[in-house]
Write a protein that holds these residues in place. Structure first.
Motif, mmCIF file in Angstrom:
data_model
loop_
_atom_site.group_PDB
_atom_site.id
_atom_site.type_symbol
_atom_site.label_atom_id
_atom_site.label_comp_id
_atom_site.label_asym_id
_atom_site.label_seq_id
_atom_site.Cartn_x
_atom_site.Cartn_y
_atom_site.Cartn_z
ATOM 1 N N GLN A 137 11.319 1.587 -9.207
ATOM 2 C CA GLN A 137 10.019 1.884 -9.617
ATOM 3 C C GLN A 137 8.999 1.725 -8.438
ATOM 4 O OE1 GLN A 137 8.617 0.613 -13.395
ATOM 5 N NE2 GLN A 137 10.491 1.140 -14.461
ATOM 6 N N LEU A 138 9.115 0.554 -7.780
ATOM 7 C CA LEU A 138 8.202 0.305 -6.369
ATOM 8 C C LEU A 138 8.284 1.573 -5.623
ATOM 9 C CD1 LEU A 138 8.662 -3.371 -6.138
ATOM 10 C CD2 LEU A 138 6.433 -2.251 -6.581
ATOM 11 N N ASP A 139 9.525 2.017 -5.099
ATOM 12 C CA ASP A 139 9.799 3.024 -4.227
ATOM 13 C C ASP A 139 9.117 4.329 -4.742
ATOM 14 O OD1 ASP A 139 11.142 1.358 -2.624
ATOM 15 O OD2 ASP A 139 13.198 1.910 -3.276
ATOM 16 N N THR A 140 9.205 4.624 -6.046
ATOM 17 C CA THR A 140 8.732 5.842 -6.619
ATOM 18 C C THR A 140 7.316 5.758 -6.430
ATOM 19 O OG1 THR A 140 10.537 6.217 -8.024
ATOM 20 C CG2 THR A 140 8.530 7.315 -8.539
ATOM 21 N N ALA A 141 6.655 4.848 -6.646
ATOM 22 C CA ALA A 141 5.089 4.608 -6.829
ATOM 23 C C ALA A 141 4.729 4.592 -5.439
ATOM 24 C CB ALA A 141 4.642 3.098 -7.420
ATOM 25 N N LYS A 142 5.360 3.946 -4.678
ATOM 26 C CA LYS A 142 4.974 4.147 -2.951
ATOM 27 C C LYS A 142 5.308 5.496 -2.364
ATOM 28 C CE LYS A 142 5.865 1.750 1.348
ATOM 29 N NZ LYS A 142 6.729 0.659 2.038
ATOM 30 N N ALA A 143 6.189 6.269 -2.681
ATOM 31 C CA ALA A 143 6.621 7.517 -2.264
ATOM 32 C C ALA A 143 5.177 8.610 -2.849
ATOM 33 C CB ALA A 143 7.597 8.142 -2.612
ATOM 34 N N ASN A 144 4.876 8.183 -4.287
ATOM 35 C CA ASN A 144 3.995 9.137 -5.004
ATOM 36 C C ASN A 144 2.750 8.975 -4.358
ATOM 37 O OD1 ASN A 144 6.025 10.611 -6.356
ATOM 38 N ND2 ASN A 144 5.881 9.174 -8.242
ATOM 39 N N TYR A 145 2.259 7.758 -4.194
ATOM 40 C CA TYR A 145 0.879 7.451 -4.074
ATOM 41 C C TYR A 145 0.494 6.781 -2.624
ATOM 42 C CZ TYR A 145 1.051 7.697 -9.226
ATOM 43 O OH TYR A 145 1.108 8.523 -10.340
ATOM 44 N N ALA A 146 1.463 6.546 -1.711
ATOM 45 C CA ALA A 146 1.128 6.122 -0.615
ATOM 46 C C ALA A 146 1.904 6.882 0.646
ATOM 47 C CB ALA A 146 1.174 4.826 -0.308
ATOM 48 N N PHE A 147 2.813 7.891 0.105
ATOM 49 C CA PHE A 147 3.538 8.581 0.983
ATOM 50 C C PHE A 147 4.606 7.937 1.926
ATOM 51 C CE2 PHE A 147 -0.513 10.857 0.183
ATOM 52 C CZ PHE A 147 -0.376 11.863 -0.538
ATOM 53 N N ASN A 148 4.859 6.662 1.468
ATOM 54 C CA ASN A 148 5.866 5.929 2.004
ATOM 55 C C ASN A 148 5.179 5.125 3.236
ATOM 56 O OD1 ASN A 148 8.118 5.710 0.393
ATOM 57 N ND2 ASN A 148 8.585 7.966 0.878
ATOM 58 N N ASP A 149 3.808 5.405 3.347
ATOM 59 C CA ASP A 149 3.176 4.822 4.567
ATOM 60 C C ASP A 149 2.943 3.151 4.016
ATOM 61 O OD1 ASP A 149 0.723 3.637 6.020
ATOM 62 O OD2 ASP A 149 0.839 5.684 7.010
ATOM 63 N N ASP A 150 3.391 2.226 4.848
ATOM 64 C CA ASP A 150 3.117 0.733 4.523
ATOM 65 C C ASP A 150 1.657 0.549 4.649
ATOM 66 O OD1 ASP A 150 5.807 0.492 4.322
ATOM 67 O OD2 ASP A 150 6.326 -0.352 6.214
ATOM 68 N N ASP A 151 0.963 1.002 5.385
ATOM 69 C CA ASP A 151 -0.455 0.650 5.525
ATOM 70 C C ASP A 151 -1.028 1.140 4.231
ATOM 71 O OD1 ASP A 151 0.172 -0.821 8.005
ATOM 72 O OD2 ASP A 151 -0.431 0.891 9.226
ATOM 73 N N VAL A 152 -0.675 2.319 4.160
ATOM 74 C CA VAL A 152 -1.532 2.923 3.144
ATOM 75 C C VAL A 152 -1.353 2.410 1.589
ATOM 76 C CG1 VAL A 152 -1.928 5.123 1.457
ATOM 77 C CG2 VAL A 152 -1.976 5.212 3.949
ATOM 78 N N TRP A 153 -0.202 1.954 1.473
ATOM 79 C CA TRP A 153 0.298 1.106 0.248
ATOM 80 C C TRP A 153 -0.478 -0.169 0.206
ATOM 81 C CZ3 TRP A 153 2.334 1.712 -4.148
ATOM 82 C CH2 TRP A 153 3.042 0.951 -4.942
ATOM 83 N N ALA A 154 -0.493 -0.972 1.291
ATOM 84 C CA ALA A 154 -1.001 -2.360 1.384
ATOM 85 C C ALA A 154 -2.624 -2.145 1.081
ATOM 86 C CB ALA A 154 -0.872 -3.017 2.588
ATOM 87 N N GLU A 155 -3.259 -1.102 1.352
ATOM 88 C CA GLU A 155 -4.392 -0.733 1.191
ATOM 89 C C GLU A 155 -4.888 -0.660 -0.194
ATOM 90 O OE1 GLU A 155 -5.788 2.158 3.990
ATOM 91 O OE2 GLU A 155 -5.551 0.775 5.777
ATOM 92 N N THR A 156 -3.675 0.283 -0.643
ATOM 93 C CA THR A 156 -3.940 0.825 -2.315
ATOM 94 C C THR A 156 -3.855 -0.469 -3.186
ATOM 95 O OG1 THR A 156 -3.037 3.031 -1.590
ATOM 96 C CG2 THR A 156 -3.016 2.379 -3.931
ATOM 97 N N LEU A 157 -2.665 -1.296 -2.911
ATOM 98 C CA LEU A 157 -2.751 -2.313 -3.705
ATOM 99 C C LEU A 157 -4.024 -3.366 -3.682
ATOM 100 C CD1 LEU A 157 0.943 -3.328 -3.071
ATOM 101 C CD2 LEU A 157 -0.041 -2.146 -5.010
ATOM 102 N N GLU A 158 -4.490 -3.587 -2.466
ATOM 103 C CA GLU A 158 -5.652 -4.540 -2.377
ATOM 104 C C GLU A 158 -6.638 -3.934 -3.059
ATOM 105 O OE1 GLU A 158 -8.214 -6.628 1.389
ATOM 106 O OE2 GLU A 158 -6.655 -5.035 1.819
ATOM 107 N N SER A 159 -6.940 -2.659 -2.768
ATOM 108 C CA SER A 159 -8.123 -2.010 -3.499
ATOM 109 C C SER A 159 -8.259 -2.232 -5.202
ATOM 110 C CB SER A 159 -8.281 -0.612 -3.236
ATOM 111 O OG SER A 159 -7.172 0.248 -4.044
ATOM 112 N N LEU A 160 -6.971 -2.239 -5.674
ATOM 113 C CA LEU A 160 -6.732 -2.365 -7.073
ATOM 114 C C LEU A 160 -6.249 -3.723 -7.489
ATOM 115 C CD1 LEU A 160 -4.546 0.732 -7.720
ATOM 116 C CD2 LEU A 160 -6.953 0.542 -8.331
ATOM 117 N N HIS A 161 -6.822 -4.819 -6.467
ATOM 118 C CA HIS A 161 -6.251 -6.141 -6.774
ATOM 119 C C HIS A 161 -5.063 -6.582 -7.400
ATOM 120 C CE1 HIS A 161 -11.318 -6.771 -7.216
ATOM 121 N NE2 HIS A 161 -10.977 -5.622 -6.365
ATOM 122 N N ILE A 162 -4.277 -5.968 -6.809
ATOM 123 C CA ILE A 162 -2.735 -6.121 -7.305
ATOM 124 C C ILE A 162 -2.003 -6.677 -5.961
ATOM 125 C CG2 ILE A 162 -0.706 -4.688 -8.092
ATOM 126 C CD1 ILE A 162 -2.626 -2.573 -8.857
#
Length: 380
Positions: A137-162
Motif C-alpha cells: 500500500q505504501l508503494d502504491t501511494a508513493k507511485a501514485n502521488y510522488a512518482f516514486n521520488d523519495d524527496d517528493v514523497w518526504a515533502e508530501t508526508l511532511e506537508s500533511l503532518h504524517i
C-alpha cells in the motif's frame, strides 16, 4: 478518580457505491483521515474508581487511553489536508459543518476510538496484516502521488503532518478493517424492488455507453497498436468500422477480452473519460495504461438511455434494458447494499465500545476562537 463523558458513538464510515480494496476509513489520498459527521451527544458524567487517568488523556475507549497528542495530530492532518492552517479558515470550516471545537474534538476521538476497536476486533478474529501487504500500500501511494521520488514523497508526508510510522499503522488498520468486513458482513442480493429504486435514484434520464477495447502489452505494444490503429482508421474512413470489424481486429491484436464494460460501476475512470467523448461507432486514439505499462484502443458499440420516472409512480426496471447493463446495475446495487451493511456493522462495533471524553485543555493548539470565523466572513 477518573471522570469524563461516556457514550456509544455513531458510525464513522460513510457508505460508498463501490468496494474499495484499500481503506474505507480514508478521506485523504493516502487513506489516513476519515472526516465524518459525528456530533457526540453528552449523556452524563460517570465516575470511575481505580486506574489513574494520565495527565495527557483526551479520551478512552474501553481500557485504552487516547492522548491529546494523538488528537492534535489527527486534527493537524485534517487541517493540512484541506489547507486550513489559518485559524480563521479552520474555524470557518468547522462552522460550515455544524461543528464547534469541542464537538470536532469528539469527532477526532471517535475516529481514533474506531481505529482501536478495529485493531481489537482483528486480534479477536485472528486477522493479521503482513509487512508485505502494508509495504504494497505504501508503494502504491508513493507511485501514485510522488512518482516514486523519495524527496517528493518526504515533502508530501511532511506537508500533511504524517510520519512514515503513522502511515504504516493506519494502513495496518485499513487492512484489518477490510479483513473484518469480508469475514463478518455477508454479500447482499438485491431484489427487483431494490434494483428499480437504485435505477430511479441514480440512473433515470442518464445515457450509458458500452465499450469494447483492444489492449496491447509487451515490448512490441506500441508497434502493434500503431498497426492496428491504421486499420481501424481506414475502416472508419470507408464507413466499415462496426462492432464486428472491431471484434475481428481485437481477436487479432488484443491481449485481453474485447468486451469490456458499460460506463459506470465497472469502468475505470480514465476509460470513462475517453468513452464520454465517443459516439456509438467511434474508436479512440491510442491510449496509455500507465499502471499496466500497456496501450489500448477504445470503441463504443452501444448506448442505452434510462427512461425517467413517471410522476407519482415508483420506478420500474425497463423491459428493454440490455442484459449486460442490467447485470452491471445489479452488481452495483449489491455493492451499495453491502457497503451500507458494512457501515452499520462498524457503527454497531463502535457503539458497543465504552468511550470516555476528558475535558479539552485550554491551550490545545486546535482550540481556535470560533468568533474568528464570523469575523473572517464579515471581512470577505
Amino acid at each position: 478518580m477518573e471522570q469524563g463523558v461516556q457514550q456509544g458513538a455513531a458510525a464513522t464510515t460513510p457508505a460508498s457505491a463501490q468496494k474499495n480494496n484499500g481503506s474505507r476509513t480514508a478521506a485523504i489520498i493516502f487513506g489516513i483521515i476519515a472526516i465524518v459527521a459525528i456530533i457526540a451527544a453528552v449523556v452524563g458524567f460517570v465516575l470511575y474508581a481505580g486506574a489513574r487517568v494520565p495527565a495527557d488523556a483526551a479520551g478512552k475507549v474501553d481500557a485504552d487511553f487516547i492522548t491529546e497528542d494523538e488528537v492534535g495530530t489527527w486534527i493537524g492532518q485534517y487541517r493540512a489536508q484541506y489547507g486550513l492552517e489559518d485559524d480563521a479558515d479552520f474555524a470557518q470550516n468547522l462552522l460550515s459543518q455544524g461543528y464547534n471545537v469541542s464537538t470536532f474534538r469528539q469527532n477526532a476521538i471517535n475516529q481514533l476510538a474506531m481505529n482501536a476497536v478495529i485493531d481489537a476486533k482483528a486480534h479477536e478474529l485472528g486477522i493479521t496484516a503482513s509487512d508485505e501487504d502494508i509495504q504494497a500500500q505504501l508503494d502504491t501511494a508513493k507511485a501514485n502521488y510522488a512518482f516514486n521520488d523519495d524527496d517528493v514523497w518526504a515533502e508530501t508526508l511532511e506537508s500533511l503532518h504524517i510520519t512514515d510510522e503513522g502511515l504504516r499503522k493506519q494502513y495496518e488498520t485499513n487492512i484489518f478493517e477490510d479483513g473484518i468486513l469480508e469475514a463478518e458482513v455477508p454479500e447482499q442480493e438485491p431484489t427487483d424492488e431494490d434494483i428499480a429504486a437504485f435505477m430511479g435514484e441514480y440512473l433515470a434520464g442518464t445515457t450509458q455507453k458500452h465499450a469494447m477495447r483492444i489492449v496491447f502489452s509487451g515490448d512490441d505494444a506500441s508497434e502493434r497498436a500503431q498497426e492496428c490503429h491504421k486499420k481501424l482508421t481506414a475502416a472508419q474512413k470507408d464507413g466499415k468500422l462496426d462492432k464486428d470489424t472491431f471484434a475481428s481486429l481485437a481477436a487479432e491484436y488484443s491481449d485481453e477480452e474485447a468486451d469490456y464494460a458499460w460506463s459506470g460501476n465497472s469502468m475505470d475512470d480514465d476509460i470513462m473519460e475517453t468513452v464520454d467523448n465517443l459516439d456509438v461507432g467511434e474508436a479512440s486514439g491510442i491510449e496509455s495504461i500507465e499502471a499496466d505499462d500497456a496501450e489500448e484502443i477504445i470503441y463504443v458499440d452501444e448506448d442505452y438511455t434510462f427512461p425517467k420516472a413517471k410522476d407519482g409512480e415508483d420506478y420500474a426496471i425497463p423491459s428493454d434494458i440490455p442484459a449486460g447493463l442490467l447485470q452491471e446495475v445489479r452488481d452495483a446495487d449489491a455493492q451499495t447494499l453491502w457497503q451500507t451493511a458494512c457501515d452499520n456493522y462498524l457503527a454497531n462495533l463502535l457503539g458497543d465500545a465504552k468511550i470516555t471524553y476528558y475535558p479539552m485543555p485550554d491551550d490545545a493548539p486546535y482550540n481556535v476562537d470560533m468568533a474568528s470565523a464570523n469575523s473572517s466572513s464579515a471581512d470577505a
